[in-house]
Design a protein around this motif. Structure first.
Motif, mmCIF file in Angstrom:
data_model
loop_
_atom_site.group_PDB
_atom_site.id
_atom_site.type_symbol
_atom_site.label_atom_id
_atom_site.label_comp_id
_atom_site.label_asym_id
_atom_site.label_seq_id
_atom_site.Cartn_x
_atom_site.Cartn_y
_atom_site.Cartn_z
ATOM 1 N N THR A 95 0.840 -1.192 0.000
ATOM 2 C CA THR A 95 0.000 0.000 0.000
ATOM 3 C C THR A 95 0.881 1.250 0.000
ATOM 4 O O THR A 95 1.781 1.383 0.825
ATOM 5 N N THR A 96 0.614 2.135 -0.950
ATOM 6 C CA THR A 96 1.303 3.427 -0.993
ATOM 7 C C THR A 96 0.361 4.577 -0.683
ATOM 8 O O THR A 96 0.812 5.661 -0.315
ATOM 9 N N THR A 97 -0.948 4.327 -0.846
ATOM 10 C CA THR A 97 -1.913 5.412 -0.858
ATOM 11 C C THR A 97 -3.173 4.974 -0.132
ATOM 12 O O THR A 97 -3.760 3.944 -0.477
ATOM 13 N N GLN A 98 -3.562 5.722 0.897
ATOM 14 C CA GLN A 98 -4.792 5.444 1.627
ATOM 15 C C GLN A 98 -5.719 6.648 1.514
ATOM 16 O O GLN A 98 -5.328 7.763 1.850
ATOM 17 N N PRO A 145 -10.686 3.474 8.308
ATOM 18 C CA PRO A 145 -11.539 4.404 7.562
ATOM 19 C C PRO A 145 -11.033 4.709 6.151
ATOM 20 O O PRO A 145 -11.438 5.711 5.557
ATOM 21 N N TRP A 146 -10.171 3.851 5.633
ATOM 22 C CA TRP A 146 -9.533 4.104 4.347
ATOM 23 C C TRP A 146 -9.900 3.032 3.318
ATOM 24 O O TRP A 146 -10.339 1.940 3.665
ATOM 25 N N GLU A 147 -9.639 3.362 2.041
ATOM 26 C CA GLU A 147 -9.506 2.355 1.001
ATOM 27 C C GLU A 147 -8.086 2.476 0.464
ATOM 28 O O GLU A 147 -7.536 3.583 0.372
ATOM 29 N N ASP A 148 -7.501 1.324 0.125
ATOM 30 C CA ASP A 148 -6.053 1.222 -0.035
ATOM 31 C C ASP A 148 -5.665 0.957 -1.490
ATOM 32 O O ASP A 148 -6.310 0.155 -2.183
ATOM 33 N N TYR A 149 -4.558 1.584 -1.907
ATOM 34 C CA TYR A 149 -4.105 1.490 -3.292
ATOM 35 C C TYR A 149 -2.582 1.408 -3.353
ATOM 36 O O TYR A 149 -1.887 1.872 -2.448
ATOM 37 N N SER A 150 -2.104 0.843 -4.452
ATOM 38 C CA SER A 150 -0.673 0.826 -4.754
ATOM 39 C C SER A 150 -0.427 1.700 -5.974
ATOM 40 O O SER A 150 -1.017 1.460 -7.041
ATOM 41 N N LEU A 151 0.424 2.693 -5.821
ATOM 42 C CA LEU A 151 0.828 3.508 -6.968
ATOM 43 C C LEU A 151 1.844 2.709 -7.779
ATOM 44 O O LEU A 151 2.907 2.348 -7.281
ATOM 45 N N ILE A 152 1.510 2.444 -9.025
ATOM 46 C CA ILE A 152 2.346 1.607 -9.888
ATOM 47 C C ILE A 152 3.189 2.442 -10.837
ATOM 48 O O ILE A 152 4.364 2.150 -11.070
ATOM 49 N N GLU A 153 2.621 3.494 -11.371
ATOM 50 C CA GLU A 153 3.372 4.367 -12.277
ATOM 51 C C GLU A 153 2.842 5.782 -12.149
ATOM 52 O O GLU A 153 1.623 5.990 -12.069
ATOM 53 N N SER A 154 3.754 6.746 -12.110
ATOM 54 C CA SER A 154 3.364 8.145 -12.045
ATOM 55 C C SER A 154 4.205 8.949 -13.013
ATOM 56 O O SER A 154 5.438 8.823 -13.034
ATOM 57 N N ARG A 155 3.554 9.766 -13.785
ATOM 58 C CA ARG A 155 4.235 10.673 -14.712
ATOM 59 C C ARG A 155 4.358 12.071 -14.141
ATOM 60 O O ARG A 155 4.743 13.010 -14.845
ATOM 61 N N VAL A 156 4.016 12.206 -12.855
ATOM 62 C CA VAL A 156 4.222 13.456 -12.120
ATOM 63 C C VAL A 156 4.980 13.126 -10.841
ATOM 64 O O VAL A 156 5.000 11.978 -10.396
ATOM 65 N N GLU A 157 5.600 14.116 -10.252
ATOM 66 C CA GLU A 157 6.313 13.907 -8.999
ATOM 67 C C GLU A 157 5.322 13.829 -7.843
ATOM 68 O O GLU A 157 4.400 14.631 -7.743
ATOM 69 N N THR A 158 5.533 12.849 -6.972
ATOM 70 C CA THR A 158 4.704 12.709 -5.787
ATOM 71 C C THR A 158 5.532 12.062 -4.695
ATOM 72 O O THR A 158 6.547 11.425 -4.978
#
Length: 305
Positions: free
Chosen positions: A237-240, A280-293
């Motif tokens: 998980t990278t993003t909640q 209280p979250w839903e969870d995601y994995s950032l796989i590719e980003s074309r912007v800085e984060t």
């Protein structure tokens, strides 16, 4: 507007999110509260459903004798999808492929001729590329390489989402499907995140309530004769996204899929109030980003806003 337009020019537009799902009801069980929360905040949210779910079964015992379901399950599931869409406040498109069904047996039977999972990748991805170029999402969400779980349609939905993310901005690929558009971020959904299930399981036990997750937790904790744990999930998980205020909306969308979801079943074992306290979250994995984060994130549009 070119495929390689600057991020700065995009941030002045309304934000757009596209979730790619295999069947009607997947959008309600994976990321529904997140989508409803973003839609309520003004983000343009769309679900693309790859198949009609016509080879599914009626999974809710309370709907087993529904004459409409017995006569025309595909038609009824379209009505259910429309009700879920209205509950979530999102847009929706059918991609039009035939459900592959879930093969069972040993050995497994062949998949049905012409089904989604047997399509050549470019043929399967072309309608999604066309939708990406028309809708112009900044963020795309789908399943991991295992499809979240290894249903052939979920695995193919993963493949077409990755293909569309890679190809939609390339003017040399998929000619005739619209003006190129390059999405900025690709995420995989983690609806079956083990950490979440463990947290809910232990919260139920501490409250003296029966947990429906015990068997699942036990399977994750099994060891082989040498003490090895089961393989870890493919992506952390990278993003909640905090979306607890929309758990009741999610549940309304789930109940809309009456043929597929038992209102007394697994999805409703933990009250929304307990879920808000525990996870209280839903969870995601950032796989590719074309912007800085920067990780971890609390916003799918981090780096785009």
């Amino acid at each position: 507007m070119s495929a390689r337009e600057s991020t700065e020019s995009r941030t002045t537009e309304p934000l757009r999110l596209l979730a790619v799902h295999a069947h009607p009801d997947d959008e309600a069980s994976k990321g529904a509260a997140m989508m409803a929360s973003y839609a309520a905040a003004g983000v343009d949210v769309m679900v693309a459903t790859c198949t009609g779910g016509e080879r599914g079964s009626i999974l809710n015992p309370g709907a087993a004798d529904d004459p409409h379901g017995k006569r025309d399950l595909a038609g009824l599931r379209r009505q259910e999808m429309a009700a879920a869409q209205a509950a979530l406040g999102i847009r929706h498109r059918w991609l039009g492929f035939a459900d592959s069904g879930l093969p069972e047996g040993d050995p497994l039977p062949d998949l049905p001729f012409g089904c989604f999972a047997l399509q050549p990748l470019e043929r399967a991805a072309a309608p999604l590329v066309q939708l990406v170029r028309a809708f112009r999402p900044h963020v795309i969400i789908s399943y991991d390489e295992n499809g979240g779980y290894p249903h052939p349609d979920h695995i193919m939905a993963h493949k077409v989402a990755v293909e569309a993310f890679a190809a939609a901005g390339d003017p040399e690929r998929y000619p005739g499907t619209g003006t190129p558009w390059e999405p900025l971020k690709l995420y995989y959904d983690r609806a079956f995140n083990p950490e979440r299930f463990r947290a809910l399981h232990f919260a139920l036990e501490e409250a003296g309530l029966q947990s429906p997750y015990a068997e699942r937790i036990a399977a994750w904790q099994e060891t082989d004769t040498e003490g090895h744990q089961p393989p870890v999930p493919l992506h952390a998980t990278t993003t909640q996204i905090e979306c607890g205020d929309f758990f009741e909306v999610r549940d309304e969308a789930l109940r809309s899929h009456r043929t597929q979801v038992d209102p007394e079943g697994f999805f409703f074992a933990v009250s929304p109030d307990m879920q808000r306290k525990v996870w209280p979250w839903e969870d995601y994995s950032l796989i590719e980003s074309r912007v800085e984060t920067e990780l971890p994130e609390t916003d799918l549009f981090a780096g785009i806003r």
